[in-house]
Design a protein around this motif. Structure first.
Motif, PDB file in Angstrom:
ATOM      1  N   GLY A   1       1.923  69.967  66.647  1.00  0.00           N
ATOM      2  CA  GLY A   1       1.239  69.737  65.371  1.00  0.00           C
ATOM      3  C   GLY A   1       0.955  71.024  64.634  1.00  0.00           C
ATOM      4  O   GLY A   1       1.132  71.108  63.414  1.00  0.00           O
ATOM      5  N   ILE A   2       0.517  72.045  65.379  1.00  0.00           N
ATOM      6  CA  ILE A   2       0.229  73.343  64.762  1.00  0.00           C
ATOM      7  C   ILE A   2       1.500  73.933  64.151  1.00  0.00           C
ATOM      8  O   ILE A   2       1.478  74.472  63.040  1.00  0.00           O
ATOM      9  CB  ILE A   2      -0.373  74.299  65.801  1.00  0.00           C
ATOM     10  CG1 ILE A   2      -1.791  73.856  66.169  1.00  0.00           C
ATOM     11  CG2 ILE A   2      -0.413  75.727  65.266  1.00  0.00           C
ATOM     12  CD1 ILE A   2      -2.392  74.638  67.315  1.00  0.00           C
ATOM     13  N   SER A   3       2.595  73.825  64.864  1.00  0.00           N
ATOM     14  CA  SER A   3       3.864  74.369  64.358  1.00  0.00           C
ATOM     15  C   SER A   3       4.292  73.657  63.077  1.00  0.00           C
ATOM     16  O   SER A   3       4.688  74.302  62.098  1.00  0.00           O
ATOM     17  CB  SER A   3       4.957  74.225  65.424  1.00  0.00           C
ATOM     18  OG  SER A   3       4.612  74.920  66.593  1.00  0.00           O
ATOM     19  N   ILE A   4       4.193  72.337  63.074  1.00  0.00           N
ATOM     20  CA  ILE A   4       4.604  71.563  61.893  1.00  0.00           C
ATOM     21  C   ILE A   4       3.709  71.876  60.700  1.00  0.00           C
ATOM     22  O   ILE A   4       4.188  72.119  59.581  1.00  0.00           O
ATOM     23  CB  ILE A   4       4.574  70.054  62.203  1.00  0.00           C
ATOM     24  CG1 ILE A   4       5.643  69.709  63.248  1.00  0.00           C
ATOM     25  CG2 ILE A   4       4.791  69.239  60.927  1.00  0.00           C
ATOM     26  CD1 ILE A   4       5.567  68.282  63.749  1.00  0.00           C
ATOM     27  N   ILE A   5       2.395  71.902  60.929  1.00  0.00           N
ATOM     28  CA  ILE A   5       1.449  72.178  59.839  1.00  0.00           C
ATOM     29  C   ILE A   5       1.672  73.568  59.267  1.00  0.00           C
ATOM     30  O   ILE A   5       1.659  73.759  58.046  1.00  0.00           O
ATOM     31  CB  ILE A   5       0.002  72.021  60.342  1.00  0.00           C
ATOM     32  CG1 ILE A   5      -0.300  70.552  60.649  1.00  0.00           C
ATOM     33  CG2 ILE A   5      -0.986  72.534  59.301  1.00  0.00           C
ATOM     34  CD1 ILE A   5      -1.635  70.328  61.318  1.00  0.00           C
ATOM     35  N   SER A   6       1.874  74.559  60.142  1.00  0.00           N
ATOM     36  CA  SER A   6       2.066  75.928  59.662  1.00  0.00           C
ATOM     37  C   SER A   6       3.333  76.048  58.822  1.00  0.00           C
ATOM     38  O   SER A   6       3.329  76.697  57.773  1.00  0.00           O
ATOM     39  CB  SER A   6       2.133  76.895  60.851  1.00  0.00           C
ATOM     40  OG  SER A   6       3.212  76.581  61.710  1.00  0.00           O
ATOM     41  N   ILE A   7       4.418  75.383  59.261  1.00  0.00           N
ATOM     42  CA  ILE A   7       5.672  75.433  58.506  1.00  0.00           C
ATOM     43  C   ILE A   7       5.505  74.773  57.143  1.00  0.00           C
ATOM     44  O   ILE A   7       5.965  75.300  56.122  1.00  0.00           O
ATOM     45  CB  ILE A   7       6.798  74.749  59.307  1.00  0.00           C
ATOM     46  CG1 ILE A   7       7.139  75.576  60.546  1.00  0.00           C
ATOM     47  CG2 ILE A   7       8.036  74.565  58.439  1.00  0.00           C
ATOM     48  CD1 ILE A   7       8.121  74.888  61.480  1.00  0.00           C
ATOM     49  N   VAL A   8       4.830  73.625  57.114  1.00  0.00           N
ATOM     50  CA  VAL A   8       4.626  72.910  55.847  1.00  0.00           C
ATOM     51  C   VAL A   8       3.785  73.726  54.881  1.00  0.00           C
ATOM     52  O   VAL A   8       4.131  73.874  53.699  1.00  0.00           O
ATOM     53  CB  VAL A   8       3.953  71.533  56.107  1.00  0.00           C
ATOM     54  CG1 VAL A   8       3.521  70.902  54.796  1.00  0.00           C
ATOM     55  CG2 VAL A   8       4.913  70.613  56.852  1.00  0.00           C
ATOM     56  N   ILE A   9       2.673  74.280  55.374  1.00  0.00           N
ATOM     57  CA  ILE A   9       1.786  75.059  54.498  1.00  0.00           C
ATOM     58  C   ILE A   9       2.493  76.284  53.955  1.00  0.00           C
ATOM     59  O   ILE A   9       2.413  76.591  52.751  1.00  0.00           O
ATOM     60  CB  ILE A   9       0.504  75.453  55.253  1.00  0.00           C
ATOM     61  CG1 ILE A   9      -0.373  74.218  55.493  1.00  0.00           C
ATOM     62  CG2 ILE A   9      -0.280  76.509  54.479  1.00  0.00           C
ATOM     63  CD1 ILE A   9      -1.652  74.505  56.239  1.00  0.00           C
TER      64      ILE A   9
END
Length: 306
Positions: free
Chosen positions: A169-177
């Motif tokens: 989740g952290i990886s996905i959120i960081s990439i999106v942001i």
């Protein structure tokens, strides 16, 4: 385009950056703001990921050895554990060392009681197993349980699954942001450059009227975009560095309370500088090309009408 023309246009790009320094400063400030947001978000996510990684490292599998196992059997178990694909490392924990650690955690009276009343150490030898991929945690536990002379296995599958989901989740959120911030920076810098192009539409019109090609007109703007990107990238690095160090000093007590050791910014400074400069150049050059293409395709209307 000859070498002399190219050098001339590059010089024009530098000259125009200084001549239109107010717009250049505005563009740098806009891009700097976006890069600072990207850098700050990146450092936050890197620290969160570091904390998750620390918890993952502590989420080990304890493999207890059967009391009847010989030293050769214990050594063979270590060899078999290392052969399991998802095992990152193993550490043998002798029962004497484990018992000594257990006694050390007791108060003086308890420690004295157990020391005097216990003839044999009530703990088995064990292996502490660290896995590589938490998503394969359950499969790894099943393989370990099939080994010979395994007395029991202590593990926390639920925690492993939660940590794996949190990490993903952290990886996905960081990439999106970061992607959203990059898109915003490209949009803003494009509009800022649009103002620059609009303020210089007479200059562009004259160049086109005397037969200048599109590439001849665009190159100085591209050079300006590169300059703005490099300057904004370098300034953004120092800005993020300052903000990060300030945050660490202000919230050091909070970090200590949750067991988080902040990452050293210096270790990430050079890669971040490269990324910032790359984003700055792409944003600056991309914004310039997008805006210039829009105006140059309208030759004979807006530009020629000036």
């Amino acid at each position: 385009m000859s070498g002399a023309s190219f050098r001339y246009l590059v010089k024009e790009g530098f000259r125009n950056t200084w001549t239109n320094r107010m717009m250049s400063v505005a563009s740098i400030c806009v891009l700097l703001s976006c890069l600072v947001l990207i850098g700050s978000a990146s450092m936050i996510f890197l620290n969160i990921n570091s904390l998750v990684q620390k918890i993952e490292d502590e989420n080990v599998i304890m493999v207890y050895v059967d009391d009847e196992a010989t030293d050769a059997d214990i050594d063979e178990m270590g060899i078999q554990l290392n052969k399991i694909n998802n095992v990152q490392k193993i550490e043998f924990v002798a029962k004497e060392d484990a018992w000594a650690e257990q006694i050390a955690t007791m108060d003086e009276a308890q420690a004295e009681f157990f020391t005097e009343t216990t003839d044999e150490i009530p703990l088995p030898d064990a292996y502490k197993v660290t896995v590589k991929d938490l998503t394969k945690f359950s499969d790894t536990v099943k393989k370990i349980k099939k080994l010979d002379h395994v007395y029991t296995v202590r593990q926390n599958t639920d925690l492993a699954k939660k940590l794996a989901k949190l990490s993903n989740g952290i990886s996905i959120i960081s990439i999106v942001i970061i992607a959203v911030l990059f898109a915003i920076s490209l949009f803003i810098i494009s509009n800022t450059i649009k103002l620059t192009v609009y303020s210089r539409r007479l200059e562009i019109s004259i160049m086109k009227s005397v037969g200048a090609t599109n590439s001849f007109v665009q190159l100085p703007f591209v050079v300006e975009g590169i300059i703005l990107g490099v300057v904004a990238g370098a300034l953004s690095l120092f800005a993020v560095w300052g903000i990060y160090e300030l945050a660490i000093s202000r919230f050091s007590d909070v970090f200590s309370s949750i067991g988080l050791v902040p990452l050293n910014f210096v270790d990430y400074a050079l890669p971040m500088l490269g990324i910032f400069v790359a984003i700055g150049i792409v944003s600056g050059v991309g914004g310039s090309l997008i805006t210039m293409r829009k105006y140059l395709t309208k030759e004979g209307s807006e530009i020629s009408a000036v």
